[in-house]
Design an enzyme around this catalytic site. Structure first.
Site, mmCIF file in Angstrom:
data_model
loop_
_atom_site.group_PDB
_atom_site.id
_atom_site.type_symbol
_atom_site.label_atom_id
_atom_site.label_comp_id
_atom_site.label_asym_id
_atom_site.label_seq_id
_atom_site.Cartn_x
_atom_site.Cartn_y
_atom_site.Cartn_z
ATOM 1 N N GLY A 80 -85.423 121.802 89.804
ATOM 2 C CA GLY A 80 -84.247 121.169 90.401
ATOM 3 C C GLY A 80 -83.416 122.115 91.232
ATOM 4 N N LYS A 103 -77.122 125.372 100.407
ATOM 5 C CA LYS A 103 -77.787 126.345 99.539
ATOM 6 C C LYS A 103 -76.810 127.487 99.306
ATOM 7 C CE LYS A 103 -82.123 127.359 99.776
ATOM 8 N NZ LYS A 103 -83.455 127.847 100.247
ATOM 9 N N ASP A 115 -76.411 132.279 88.927
ATOM 10 C CA ASP A 115 -75.053 132.003 89.405
ATOM 11 C C ASP A 115 -75.005 130.935 90.492
ATOM 12 O OD1 ASP A 115 -75.960 133.324 91.696
ATOM 13 O OD2 ASP A 115 -74.703 135.088 91.411
ATOM 14 N N GLY A 116 -76.170 130.535 91.027
ATOM 15 C CA GLY A 116 -76.189 129.492 92.042
ATOM 16 C C GLY A 116 -75.654 129.910 93.396
ATOM 17 N N ARG A 167 -78.279 123.148 105.367
ATOM 18 C CA ARG A 167 -79.648 122.861 105.820
ATOM 19 C C ARG A 167 -79.824 121.373 106.127
ATOM 20 N NH1 ARG A 167 -84.292 124.952 102.054
ATOM 21 N NH2 ARG A 167 -83.733 123.177 100.739
ATOM 22 N N ARG A 174 -90.181 116.386 97.633
ATOM 23 C CA ARG A 174 -91.217 117.404 97.492
ATOM 24 C C ARG A 174 -92.348 116.875 96.617
ATOM 25 N NH1 ARG A 174 -87.777 122.479 97.576
ATOM 26 N NH2 ARG A 174 -85.644 121.765 97.848
ATOM 27 N N ASP A 240 -93.095 122.766 94.510
ATOM 28 C CA ASP A 240 -91.715 122.359 94.797
ATOM 29 C C ASP A 240 -91.275 122.801 96.186
ATOM 30 O OD1 ASP A 240 -91.929 124.858 93.111
ATOM 31 O OD2 ASP A 240 -89.891 125.122 93.844
ATOM 32 N N ASN A 241 -92.123 123.553 96.893
ATOM 33 C CA ASN A 241 -91.824 123.962 98.261
ATOM 34 C C ASN A 241 -92.737 123.270 99.269
ATOM 35 O OD1 ASN A 241 -89.782 125.693 97.470
ATOM 36 N ND2 ASN A 241 -91.110 127.473 97.340
ATOM 37 N N ASP A 250 -87.794 126.045 102.686
ATOM 38 C CA ASP A 250 -87.540 127.197 101.810
ATOM 39 C C ASP A 250 -88.141 128.496 102.344
ATOM 40 O OD1 ASP A 250 -85.905 125.900 100.068
ATOM 41 O OD2 ASP A 250 -87.482 125.358 98.661
#
Length: 470
Positions: A80, A103, A115-116, A167, A174, A240-241, A250
């Protein structure tokens, strides 16, 4: 004008996302804004607060999307958006619906302890790579903006300037999205996801799940062929990419290959070479097989028949890739029409240039029509293509030189130039980044004063390694 974000994905697939908001940042500032892309979206330059996920228009419903994925072959059932946020969709001036996502906007429930956040270097790398790929006419996600946040993020190398990438994508669906839905064991959820993906990207295939799988496979085969033709190494072709739309997504540890070698790897974490340049067509088939597994119950209620139909589609992927690759090679080599010997001719050229600069060998080949030394100098004076050149000349189109210059870029994001630009940006100097971006945004047109952007890395540059980090 007022920005209006639709919430199509969140409304249609609420079980595949979580409502979430961007973490606050003390001083968001727009560092780069893509005016051309903003115009396509019908968006005047928005305020930095909005582009960082704050002060959003009423009715906006930002979400973190759920997906799973095979990462270097190992399956993770819950990945996710750990540092991303889908603000919503925007209907462009061309009528197309596109995702606008962030992002580096802070931690989400999918962050797995991270930490995102994002550092400035990886954000600018993705901005640069996306624009370079778009200029090369390769399907890609693109950056609408790069923002600084006014705070540092901490990584192994210490404190780095924090940043957010905005983005734009045809969608963020995906292969891993389908894997996540299938892992829940809810067939109707997979069906809803497939119906949504078909309506969004393949509207002529409503209800035809085998046709949908074949269409995704075809787009991905053409995409990977285009990567190979320009020497692009994605670096992390996890499921996932891999997008359902057929766009590149990505840009983490990616890079453009300079010296041609099929085993080229840039990613610091790809220690076994799984995603090496020459392996990308193989991973294409492997990833598509994972998508097929999720769609089998929709393709046919009888498992045996479903497997048979999906297998037939998968068996055709290699041929689709090879056809797209050969079509591109004919353009790059300036060949006239088609001939049964074209594949052998193309492959013999690759053998002849191994170890030499990929981009320059193709770009200077047009000069070798009349002057073989233009190519030989790139091969350290070797005569290994002397027997090949007469065969090639016999197949040339009448306007070969013009065709070849239109098919073979001169300016790519060369690794040494990329690192120079990112290092300068960290020191507050965007000049090198802007100059590099301008060069790769018109990659086929030779211009005076840009010679350094067409040259391989200097001898002292050393082995190049890239890192995940956006």
């Amino acid at each position: 004008m007022t920005v209006h974000f639709q919430s199509d994905y969140a409304a249609a697939l609420p079980d595949l996302c979580l409502d979430w908001t961007s973490a606050d940042c003390p001083d968001p500032r727009i560092l780069k804004y893509n005016e051309a892309l903003g115009g396509l979206l019908g968006m005047d330059r928005p305020e930095a607060r909005l582009l960082s996920g704050h002060d959003l228009p009423p009715g906006t419903r930002p979400v973190a999307q759920a997906y799973a994925g095979h990462q270097f072959g190992g399956f993770s059932p819950r990945l996710g958006d750990g540092r991303a946020l889908l603000l919503g969709e925007v209907r462009g001036t061309d009528g197309a619906l596109r995702d606008v996502a962030l992002k580096g906007s802070g931690a989400t429930p999918f962050s797995r302890g991270a930490d995102g956040r994002a550092a400035l270097g990886p954000v600018l790398r993705e901005y640069l790579m996306g624009e370079a790929m778009a200029a090369l006419n390769i399907p890609t996600t693109r950056a609408l903006a790069a923002l600084t946040t006014g705070e540092d993020v901490w990584r192994e190398e210490g404190a780095l300037p924090g940043a957010i990438l905005v983005r734009v994508a045809a969608s963020h669906l995906r292969v891993g999205t389908f894997q996540y839905a299938a892992a829940q064991g809810d067939l109707e959820q997979v069906r809803r996801l497939a119906d949504y993906a078909i309506a969004r990207h393949y509207p002529d295939l409503a209800g035809d799940y085998a046709g949908f799988f074949a269409a995704v496979a075809g787009r991905q085969a053409r995409l990977i062929a285009q990567w190979m033709l320009v020497g692009f190494v994605h670096g992390v072709m996890n499921t996932d990419n891999m997008t359902i739309s057929g766009q590149t997504i990505d840009y983490g540890p990616c890079a453009f290959m300079e010296a041609y070698a099929p085993g080229t790897v840039f990613s610091s974490i790809d220690r076994q070479g799984r995603y090496a340049y020459g392996n990308q067509p193989l991973i294409l088939g492997w990833n598509l097989a994972r998508l097929a597994e999720t769609l089998l119950p929709l393709i046919d209620a009888d498992e045996g028949r479903a497997v048979e139909r999906a297998t037939r589609i998968l068996e055709g992927v290699a041929g689709q890739y090879q056809d797209a690759w050969l079509e591109g090679m004919r353009s790059k080599l300036g060949l006239d029409g088609t001939d049964p010997g074209d594949r052998d001719l193309a492959e013999a050229f690759l053998v002849g240039i191994e170890g030499a600069d990929w981009t320059l060998c193709f770009r200077r080949l047009s000069r070798a029509i009349d002057d073989p030394s233009a190519l030989r100098v790139l091969l350290a004076g070797a005569d290994r293509l002397d027997d090949w050149l007469p065969r090639w000349r016999a197949r040339l189109a009448r306007d070969a030189a013009q065709r070849m210059e239109a098919a073979n870029p001169l300016y790519i994001p060369r690794n040494e130039r990329v690192e120079e630009a990112l290092a300068a940006a960290h020191e507050g100097d965007m000049g090198p980044f802007d100059a590099l971006l301008a060069a790769v945004s018109a990659p086929f047109h030779e211009r005076g004063g840009l010679e350094k952007y067409a040259l391989p890395a200097s001898e002292g540059f050393g082995t190049y390694r890239t890192f995940c980090g956006t």
